[in-house]
Design an enzyme around this catalytic site. Structure first.
Site, PDB file in Angstrom:
ATOM      1  N   GLY A 219     -20.561  31.498  -7.885  1.00 41.26           N
ATOM      2  CA  GLY A 219     -21.027  30.726  -8.897  1.00 41.26           C
ATOM      3  C   GLY A 219     -19.849  30.036  -9.448  1.00 41.26           C
ATOM      4  N   SER A 220     -19.548  29.596 -10.763  1.00 40.06           N
ATOM      5  CA  SER A 220     -18.434  28.808 -11.156  1.00 40.06           C
ATOM      6  C   SER A 220     -17.149  29.584 -11.243  1.00 40.06           C
ATOM      7  CB  SER A 220     -18.979  28.516 -12.670  1.00 40.06           C
ATOM      8  OG  SER A 220     -20.147  27.501 -12.677  1.00 40.06           O
TER       9      SER A 220
END
Length: 489
Positions: A219-220
């Site tokens: 993810g981020s």
């Protein structure tokens, strides 16, 4: 005539003697290792278990693996006083299932064996000499390991904490875990029953170390790597990008939408600094379309796409080298989705590299090897895996990550009096499943002493409402606070 026959017999006997002599020496010296390592060779097993295997200790002196005497043919049995707390670190040493993790990687040292096979080594292996192996002192601190387990609680996932300046892993907890003790039992029924209860063929078996053996979309948290690539390409922290609600992807009818389903700001534009602070997907997807190969290069310099050099076996983290005709994949990869996958250990190394001024530290679990007399046989010092980004770019990203914690998506990691640099991650997994929650961090930002990666599979108890900021950041905060209390930095 008779003399010739005697000479022939004599020569035959000499040849036979030489052949026997050669064969004995071949078996004792040249073939000893191959013969002794045959699992079917019971004499090897008896010889191995006649040696008191060295202890495994934590950095603060807790004995977490020790051999105890028995009254059976196998003179020692391996025991693990702390049960499942260190299962994924020590691994196990078993009559029935072999060895794993540290018990496997450092098997020779734990048996006190050198690299050269001498006649004494052969005698020890086949006959048993009652010798004692070397002890191993790990980098793990028992209190930090305990707190990592407590902080993660019942949720599936992992916590990895390491010193970014030395590479020493100070805690590594993976849930679910397992107790190596029953596996090491000499009672076949006990060992096999416990082994089968762990469902070794299952992808969710407690035998699998979530911290090192399984990779997940990061993810981020991957956006710090994308930022490093942008800075290498000449982008500045205050460079601006369009700020749409969704990004149209080339060569397809697809669009990539922000996590919030809205633009990340209200002004129509966003700069790189703000994009990392609020974790704006469309900004980093644009970079994934524009500089995909540079992101790939930075990722590989941090050990993606290759086995991580480590003291136990690891699974591979992956970042794709996106071809031009598959450009949309680059957009997803740059935000830690699509084909991007990382182990929690890998993301701890990413955080450490930023905190270490751009230099990637080799992670370590073993600090010292100690012989029976208490002398240090070997110590493992800091080793660099190379420079992934410049010190200047690392400082810029650090400032951005500090803003993430002070006023962005990672405020749950704020600690009074300590400047924490961090990045949240909320990663979509399989269709219909709750998102994974991630957080990476290091502190104090100006002189990092600890780097942390927290991964909570499918958001744990938060389920579909999980975000990295809500679920994983508080766990990281607790680890940082505990390490400060333990070491007094």
């Amino acid at each position: 005539m008779i003399g010739r026959q005697i000479r022939r017999v004599g020569l035959t006997l000499i040849a036979a003697f030489v052949a026997v002599f050669f064969q004995l020496n071949y078996i004792q010296i040249f073939a000893a290792e191959r013969i002794a390592s045959n699992d079917a060779n019971i004499r090897r097993l008896i010889a191995e278990y006649s040696i008191k295997r060295g202890d495994i200790l934590t950095a603060d002196g807790k004995i977490i693996a020790v051999s105890k005497p028995t009254k059976g043919r196998l003179k020692f049995v391996r025991t693990y006083p702390f049960g499942d707390l260190y299962g994924h670190i020590t691994g196990y040493h078993s009559v029935f299932f072999g060895a794993d993790r540290i018990e496997r990687s450092f098997n020779d040292q734990l048996l006190g064996e050198g690299g050269v096979i001498s006649m004494q080594d052969v005698e020890d292996r086949f006959l048993g000499s009652g010798e004692q192996g070397d002890d191993l002192v790990l980098t793990i601190h028992s209190e930090l390991q305990r707190i990592a387990r407590e902080a993660l609680g019942a949720d599936r996932g992992a916590v990895v904490a390491m010193d970014p300046q030395t590479g020493e892993v100070r805690a590594m907890w993976s849930n679910p875990s397992f107790d190596p003790g029953p596996i090491a039992s000499h009672d076949s029924k006990t060992a096999r029953a416990y082994w089968e209860s762990l469902e070794p063929g299952s992808p969710t078996s407690p035998l699998l170390n979530v911290a090192t053996s399984r990779s997940f979309p990061p993810g981020s948290t991957m956006k710090v790597v994308t930022t490093a690539a942008a800075l290498r390409e000449g982008f500045k922290a205050d460079d601006t990008f369009p700020d749409p609600r969704e990004l149209e992807l080339p060569l397809s009818d697809e669009t990539l939408t922000n996590f919030t389903k809205e633009p990340c700001t209200t002004g129509g534009e966003i700069d790189l600094f703000e994009a990392l602070r609020v974790s704006c997907d469309t900004t980093f997807a644009m970079l994934g379309l524009e500089i995909p190969h540079t992101i790939f290069e930075i990722a590989e310099s941090m050990s993606f796409n290759a086995p991580m050099p480590f003291d136990i076996a690891t699974g591979e983290s992956v970042y794709p080298d996106v071809p031009a005709d598959e450009a949309p994949l680059g957009a997803y990869a740059a935000i830690g989705q699509g084909d991007t996958a990382a182990t929690p250990l890998q993301m701890a190394v990413v955080a450490s590299a930023i905190g270490n001024g751009g230099e990637v530290p080799r992670p370590r679990l073993v600090r010292d090897i100690i012989d029976v007399d208490g002398s240090v046989v070997e110590s493992f010092d800091y080793e660099s895996l190379g420079e992934a980004l410049s010190a200047e770019d690392a400082r810029t990203i650090t400032e951005m990550m500090v803003a993430v914690v002070e006023s962005g998506t990672g405020t749950a990691a704020r600690i009074e009096g300590i400047q924490v640099a961090g990045k949240t991650g909320t990663a979509q997994s399989t269709k219909g499943a709750s998102p994974h929650a991630w957080f990476i961090a290091f502190a104090p930002a100006a002189d990092p002493q600890i780097a942390v990666a927290v991964f909570v599979e499918n958001g744990g108890s938060f389920g579909s409402e999980a975000t990295g900021g809500a679920v994983a950041a508080p766990i990281a905060r607790r680890i940082i606070e505990a390490d400060k209390a333990i070491r007094g930095w």
